[in-house]
Write a protein that holds these residues in place. Structure first.
Motif, PDB file in Angstrom:
ATOM      1  N   LEU A  99      -2.899  -4.844  -1.111  1.00 45.72           N
ATOM      2  CA  LEU A  99      -3.490  -4.133   0.022  1.00 45.72           C
ATOM      3  C   LEU A  99      -3.629  -2.664  -0.339  1.00 45.72           C
ATOM      4  CD1 LEU A  99      -2.862  -4.671   3.760  1.00 45.72           C
ATOM      5  CD2 LEU A  99      -2.859  -2.340   2.862  1.00 45.72           C
ATOM      6  N   SER A 100      -4.844  -2.164  -0.258  1.00 46.76           N
ATOM      7  CA  SER A 100      -5.164  -0.757  -0.509  1.00 46.76           C
ATOM      8  C   SER A 100      -4.645  -0.306  -1.871  1.00 46.76           C
ATOM      9  CB  SER A 100      -4.650   0.116   0.639  1.00 46.76           C
ATOM     10  OG  SER A 100      -5.359   1.315   0.611  1.00 46.76           O
ATOM     11  N   MET A 101      -3.589   0.544  -1.955  1.00 50.75           N
ATOM     12  CA  MET A 101      -3.088   0.912  -3.287  1.00 50.75           C
ATOM     13  C   MET A 101      -2.660  -0.337  -4.065  1.00 50.75           C
ATOM     14  SD  MET A 101      -0.020   3.506  -4.390  1.00 50.75           S
ATOM     15  CE  MET A 101       1.348   2.529  -3.783  1.00 50.75           C
ATOM     16  N   GLY A 149       0.817  -1.217   0.000  1.00 48.59           N
ATOM     17  CA  GLY A 149       0.000   0.000   0.000  1.00 48.59           C
ATOM     18  C   GLY A 149       0.850   1.266   0.000  1.00 48.59           C
ATOM     19  N   PHE A 150       0.168   2.391   0.107  1.00 45.96           N
ATOM     20  CA  PHE A 150       0.780   3.726   0.045  1.00 45.96           C
ATOM     21  C   PHE A 150       0.975   4.274   1.442  1.00 45.96           C
ATOM     22  CE2 PHE A 150       0.056   8.292   0.409  1.00 45.96           C
ATOM     23  CZ  PHE A 150       0.981   8.797  -0.469  1.00 45.96           C
ATOM     24  N   PRO A 151       2.106   4.859   1.730  1.00 49.53           N
ATOM     25  CA  PRO A 151       3.349   5.026   0.981  1.00 49.53           C
ATOM     26  C   PRO A 151       4.407   4.083   1.542  1.00 49.53           C
ATOM     27  CG  PRO A 151       3.211   6.704   2.695  1.00 49.53           C
ATOM     28  CD  PRO A 151       2.121   5.694   2.977  1.00 49.53           C
ATOM     29  N   GLY A 207      -4.179  -3.053  -4.039  1.00 47.86           N
ATOM     30  CA  GLY A 207      -5.425  -3.558  -4.627  1.00 47.86           C
ATOM     31  C   GLY A 207      -5.766  -2.795  -5.908  1.00 47.86           C
ATOM     32  N   TYR A 208      -5.503  -1.477  -5.915  1.00 46.35           N
ATOM     33  CA  TYR A 208      -5.758  -0.699  -7.145  1.00 46.35           C
ATOM     34  C   TYR A 208      -4.877  -1.246  -8.277  1.00 46.35           C
ATOM     35  CZ  TYR A 208      -7.090   2.853  -3.554  1.00 46.35           C
ATOM     36  OH  TYR A 208      -7.602   3.516  -2.463  1.00 46.35           O
ATOM     37  N   VAL A 209      -3.609  -1.593  -7.918  1.00 40.25           N
ATOM     38  CA  VAL A 209      -2.703  -2.147  -8.931  1.00 40.25           C
ATOM     39  C   VAL A 209      -3.217  -3.520  -9.379  1.00 40.25           C
ATOM     40  CG1 VAL A 209      -0.328  -2.830  -9.462  1.00 40.25           C
ATOM     41  CG2 VAL A 209      -0.735  -0.921  -7.896  1.00 40.25           C
TER      42      VAL A 209
HETATM   43  C1  MLT Z   1      -3.128   2.873   0.981  1.00 38.36           C
HETATM   44  O1  MLT Z   1      -3.073   2.379   2.107  1.00 38.36           O
HETATM   45  O2  MLT Z   1      -2.525   2.372   0.020  1.00 38.36           O
HETATM   46  C2  MLT Z   1      -3.915   4.156   0.802  1.00 38.36           C
HETATM   47  O3  MLT Z   1      -4.828   4.310   1.847  1.00 38.36           O
HETATM   48  C3  MLT Z   1      -4.618   4.175  -0.523  1.00 38.36           C
HETATM   49  C4  MLT Z   1      -5.278   5.500  -0.802  1.00 38.36           C
HETATM   50  O4  MLT Z   1      -4.774   6.546  -0.356  1.00 38.36           O
HETATM   51  O5  MLT Z   1      -6.281   5.502  -1.536  1.00 38.36           O
END
Ligand code: MLT
Length: 270
Positions: free
Chosen positions: A97-99, A30-32, A101-103
């Motif tokens: 996890l989180s970002m 996740g980020f960052p 998951g976006y990937v």
């Molecule tokens: C993360 O944990 O990767 C972030 O919460 C993702 C986000 O900022 O959307």
């Protein structure tokens, strides 16, 4: 074991590789943060699975472009495909996890044949709201002028659950260190990539692979009731709530998360 991948566009990506099992998992952080958020999985599950945990470009020990505009979910997904080729992996379970998951959603769109299962943790499929976009622009300006240290407290407050913050100072410190050590361009690049990402909610009903969704009971960023709403749209999915943990469940509740991963992997066909 540490591995290095030289990408086709000239960056050096780092990953940790562990385990010998037939089941393969790639873990996306996740980020960052960086791949050390997965060390409790890499250190405990090596007898069961083969696991790869890369640092996304610009984060952890991976190098990356200086301009935020060079970052996108598509670029991260392409890097993951290069890790598959470099590892000789045809397919694997993708855990994000989180970002991360976006990937994973982006990777599934571009490389569906590579994905034999999804582990989605504390994430969601929606594009950024207007308010989130404004917050990301503000964070980007702050990090550009003062470095990642400036966002430490605001990130920790949201990312860790109250149980961890009050009872597990070593986890708070580990999360703090990951943020402080992040490179400014990796952080601003990730903010840009998240801001520009497409909505994935229309894709959920077309996901054909088995999917396990995990979310911390105390997650304030993607709360369980919100996660439940979209999980049901994925045909072969189940939701598991991890007790006494916030958004960073891989570190906050490794025993419960590892148990859920083993059960899920054992349920996969073949
Ligand atoms: C993360 O944990 O990767 C972030 O919460 C993702 C986000 O900022 O959307």
């Amino acid at each position: 074991m540490d591995r290095i991948l030289n990408t086709s566009d000239g960056y050096h990506l780092h990953a940790r590789f562990e385990g010998t099992g037939d089941g393969k998992i790639i873990f996306l952080h996740g980020f960052p943060f960086n791949n050390s958020q997965w060390f409790p999985q890499l250190e405990s599950l090596g007898g069961h699975f083969s696991m790869l945990a890369p640092d996304l470009r610009g984060l952890g020990r991976s190098t990356g472009p200086v301009e935020p505009s060079a970052y996108s979910m598509a670029v991260y997904a392409k890097d993951i495909a290069e890790w598959f080729s470099d590892s000789g992996w045809d397919h694997a379970v993708v855990a994000g996890l989180s970002m991360g998951g976006y990937v994973a959603f982006e990777f599934l769109r571009h490389f569906p044949d590579r994905v034999c299962g999804l582990l989605l943790m504390d994430t969601h499929p929606y594009a950024d709201s207007v308010q989130t976009l404004a917050e990301r622009r503000r964070s980007q300006r702050l990090v550009e002028s003062e470095g990642p240290r400036v966002i430490v407290e605001s990130v920790l407050e949201k990312v860790l659950g109250p149980t961890t913050r009050s009872a597990r100072p070593e986890i708070v410190q580990q999360a703090r260190d990951m943020i402080i050590q992040a490179s400014p361009h990796g952080v601003t690049g990730a903010l840009r990539a998240m801001s520009a990402r497409p909505d994935s909610s229309q894709d959920l009903s077309n996901i054909t692979v088995p999917t396990l969704v995990l979310v911390g009971e105390e997650d304030m960023i993607t709360p369980p009731e919100q996660v439940r709403q979209w999980t049901d749209s994925i045909p072969d999915s189940s939701l598991h709530i991890i007790p006494s943990a916030g958004h960073l469940i891989s570190l906050e509740a490794p025993v419960s998360v590892n148990r859920a991963i083993i059960t899920f992997m054992e349920s996969l066909p073949g």
